[in-house]
Design a protein around this motif. Structure first.
Motif, PDB file in Angstrom:
ATOM      1  N   LEU A   6      37.293  34.778  40.475  1.00 21.00           N
ATOM      2  CA  LEU A   6      38.411  34.119  38.878  1.00 21.00           C
ATOM      3  C   LEU A   6      37.872  35.179  38.016  1.00 21.00           C
ATOM      4  O   LEU A   6      36.599  34.666  37.715  1.00 21.00           O
ATOM      5  N   ILE A   7      39.379  35.709  37.377  1.00 19.66           N
ATOM      6  CA  ILE A   7      39.159  35.848  36.138  1.00 19.66           C
ATOM      7  C   ILE A   7      39.611  35.130  34.731  1.00 19.66           C
ATOM      8  O   ILE A   7      40.517  35.062  35.243  1.00 19.66           O
ATOM      9  N   ASN A   8      39.530  34.682  33.855  1.00 16.79           N
ATOM     10  CA  ASN A   8      39.992  33.660  32.649  1.00 16.79           C
ATOM     11  C   ASN A   8      40.340  34.497  32.319  1.00 16.79           C
ATOM     12  O   ASN A   8      40.150  36.070  31.572  1.00 16.79           O
ATOM     13  N   LYS A   9      41.701  34.484  31.545  1.00 15.57           N
ATOM     14  CA  LYS A   9      42.540  35.238  30.567  1.00 15.57           C
ATOM     15  C   LYS A   9      42.437  34.826  29.042  1.00 15.57           C
ATOM     16  O   LYS A   9      42.731  33.645  28.581  1.00 15.57           O
ATOM     17  N   PRO A  10      41.871  35.247  27.837  1.00 11.54           N
ATOM     18  CA  PRO A  10      42.613  37.063  28.227  1.00 11.54           C
ATOM     19  C   PRO A  10      40.873  36.763  28.317  1.00 11.54           C
ATOM     20  O   PRO A  10      39.639  37.068  28.786  1.00 11.54           O
ATOM     21  N   TYR A  11      40.844  38.933  29.381  1.00  9.45           N
ATOM     22  CA  TYR A  11      39.896  38.967  29.738  1.00  9.45           C
ATOM     23  C   TYR A  11      39.077  39.970  29.501  1.00  9.45           C
ATOM     24  O   TYR A  11      39.751  40.926  28.356  1.00  9.45           O
ATOM     25  N   SER A  12      38.171  40.937  30.115  1.00  2.67           N
ATOM     26  CA  SER A  12      37.956  42.072  29.264  1.00  2.67           C
ATOM     27  C   SER A  12      37.766  42.925  30.600  1.00  2.67           C
ATOM     28  O   SER A  12      37.743  42.961  31.495  1.00  2.67           O
ATOM     29  N   GLU A  13      37.557  44.587  30.310  1.00  2.00           N
ATOM     30  CA  GLU A  13      37.750  45.070  31.130  1.00  2.00           C
ATOM     31  C   GLU A  13      36.469  44.976  31.826  1.00  2.00           C
ATOM     32  O   GLU A  13      36.488  44.875  33.121  1.00  2.00           O
ATOM     33  N   GLU A  14      35.218  45.012  31.474  1.00  2.00           N
ATOM     34  CA  GLU A  14      33.633  44.456  32.358  1.00  2.00           C
ATOM     35  C   GLU A  14      34.018  43.729  33.592  1.00  2.00           C
ATOM     36  O   GLU A  14      33.626  43.868  34.440  1.00  2.00           O
ATOM     37  N   GLN A  15      35.508  42.727  32.573  1.00  4.11           N
ATOM     38  CA  GLN A  15      34.677  41.336  34.513  1.00  4.11           C
ATOM     39  C   GLN A  15      35.981  42.273  35.014  1.00  4.11           C
ATOM     40  O   GLN A  15      35.578  41.684  35.804  1.00  4.11           O
ATOM     41  N   VAL A  16      36.722  42.778  34.758  1.00  2.00           N
ATOM     42  CA  VAL A  16      38.237  43.148  35.654  1.00  2.00           C
ATOM     43  C   VAL A  16      36.769  44.599  36.284  1.00  2.00           C
ATOM     44  O   VAL A  16      37.203  43.926  37.918  1.00  2.00           O
ATOM     45  N   ARG A  17      36.500  45.299  36.356  1.00  2.00           N
ATOM     46  CA  ARG A  17      35.318  46.201  36.671  1.00  2.00           C
ATOM     47  C   ARG A  17      34.854  45.240  37.742  1.00  2.00           C
ATOM     48  O   ARG A  17      34.414  45.740  38.781  1.00  2.00           O
ATOM     49  N   SER A  18      33.413  44.140  37.081  1.00  2.00           N
ATOM     50  CA  SER A  18      32.647  43.394  37.899  1.00  2.00           C
ATOM     51  C   SER A  18      33.249  42.778  38.512  1.00  2.00           C
ATOM     52  O   SER A  18      32.828  42.577  40.125  1.00  2.00           O
ATOM     53  N   ALA A  19      34.718  42.202  38.624  1.00  3.87           N
ATOM     54  CA  ALA A  19      35.325  41.376  39.726  1.00  3.87           C
ATOM     55  C   ALA A  19      35.815  42.288  41.105  1.00  3.87           C
ATOM     56  O   ALA A  19      35.776  41.869  42.246  1.00  3.87           O
ATOM     57  N   VAL A  20      36.447  43.453  40.476  1.00  6.68           N
ATOM     58  CA  VAL A  20      36.610  43.878  41.920  1.00  6.68           C
ATOM     59  C   VAL A  20      36.913  44.631  42.324  1.00  6.68           C
ATOM     60  O   VAL A  20      35.719  44.832  43.444  1.00  6.68           O
ATOM     61  N   SER A  21      34.860  45.210  42.235  1.00 11.43           N
ATOM     62  CA  SER A  21      34.191  45.742  42.637  1.00 11.43           C
ATOM     63  C   SER A  21      33.232  44.732  43.616  1.00 11.43           C
ATOM     64  O   SER A  21      33.209  44.641  44.291  1.00 11.43           O
ATOM     65  N   GLN A  22      32.721  44.009  42.470  1.00 11.88           N
ATOM     66  CA  GLN A  22      31.688  42.405  43.637  1.00 11.88           C
ATOM     67  C   GLN A  22      33.164  42.548  45.004  1.00 11.88           C
ATOM     68  O   GLN A  22      32.715  41.861  46.523  1.00 11.88           O
ATOM     69  N   ALA A  23      34.155  42.084  44.855  1.00  9.09           N
ATOM     70  CA  ALA A  23      35.254  42.010  46.048  1.00  9.09           C
ATOM     71  C   ALA A  23      35.699  42.961  46.627  1.00  9.09           C
ATOM     72  O   ALA A  23      35.335  42.397  47.808  1.00  9.09           O
ATOM     73  N   LEU A  24      35.316  44.063  46.368  1.00 10.52           N
ATOM     74  CA  LEU A  24      35.634  45.203  47.495  1.00 10.52           C
ATOM     75  C   LEU A  24      34.146  44.957  48.504  1.00 10.52           C
ATOM     76  O   LEU A  24      33.929  45.355  49.586  1.00 10.52           O
TER      77      LEU A  24
END
Length: 269
Positions: free
Chosen positions: A241-259
């Protein structure tokens, strides 16, 4: 510590508890496993209130107590409560010890390197190095196909660019519940990245639930300005779960972890 300060500290711990539960689930691989350690953490604090020195230090201290409890139990992964959790646990051993913790704490929970060090028992330099190592290990391990559910055009384009920049493919962008279900049915992704509030007042959560009712092996990352709506203690809860406003690092981290931790059989390492 006076009565008023004890009350303030208790309130601070309660305020941070949903975020500890989010972290515990992502760390252990299952909601049940994470919640068991969250409960053990609260029990430890009740037995020794001085573990939370002041309300201002409550969040860092709460996570530090959790790590002490978790480490004393051998840092285990919880019992799998879904097929995705089982696969996630199987991947856990691939990462360097403590790197996943450092990554989650810094990018998802937004602790500083110094705070991460206090939580896991190291210094700021080592905490930052562990975080960077985890990112490299995750991002190079898995490639997948990601569907974006987001009604704001600029945000959806930004998310697509981040995802493609990581080497993943974007299957499409949906703006409404109906579009999301249709897109997933036509081209099943390996991961769904979803906002919870969509155009025409439809719900990203309801769209995801309908998709998962048909295809229950797809991991999901939610992006929202209202995390408390999803971190309720009711099952199921999102591991990512990522909070808005988000950073690019947060998105990259969550996507990498989820996959990486909840990848489907269609993904190739």
């Amino acid at each position: 510590m006076g009565t008023a300060e004890i009350a303030d500290t208790s309130s601070a711990v309660a305020r941070h508890l949903p975020y500890l539960r989010r972290y515990a689930r992502a760390l252990t691989g299952s909601q049940s496993g994470g919640d068991n350690f969250a409960v053990a953490t609260l029990e430890a604090i009740l037995a020794e209130p001085s573990l939370i020195p002041t309300p201002a230090e409550a969040k860092v201290a709460l996570f530090a107590v959790f790590h002490r409890v978790w480490a004393s139990a051998g840092a285990p992964v919880g019992d799998a409560d879904t097929a995705l959790s089982a696969r996630a646990q199987g991947h856990m051993a691939r990462l360097t010890p403590f790197s996943r913790e450092a990554l989650l704490l810094s990018t998802v929970e937004e602790f500083s390197p110094a705070e991460v060090g206090r939580i896991i028992g190291t210094d700021a330099t080592e905490a930052a190095a562990l975080r960077d190592l985890a990112l490299r290990e995750m991002e190079t391990s898995v490639r997948g196909r990601v569907m974006v559910i987001e009604d704001e055009a600029i945000i959806s384009m930004e998310l697509a660019a981040i995802i493609e920049g990581m080497g993943h493919a974007v299957t499409g962008i949906a703006r409404t519940h109906r579009e999301a279900v249709k897109l997933a049915s036509a081209d099943l992704p390996d991961l769904i990245l979803a906002d919870i509030q969509l155009a025409d007042n439809s719900s990203g959560v309801e769209a995801v639930n309908e998709i998962l009712a048909r295809f229950d092996t797809v991991p999901v990352v939610f992006i929202t300005a209202f995390p408390e709506r999803l971190l309720t203690g009711l099952r199921p809860e999102p591991a990512f779960l990522i909070n808005k406003p988000y950073s690019e690092e947060q998105v990259r981290s969550a996507v990498s972890q989820a996959l990486f931790f909840a990848s489907t059989e269609t993904l190739g390492a």
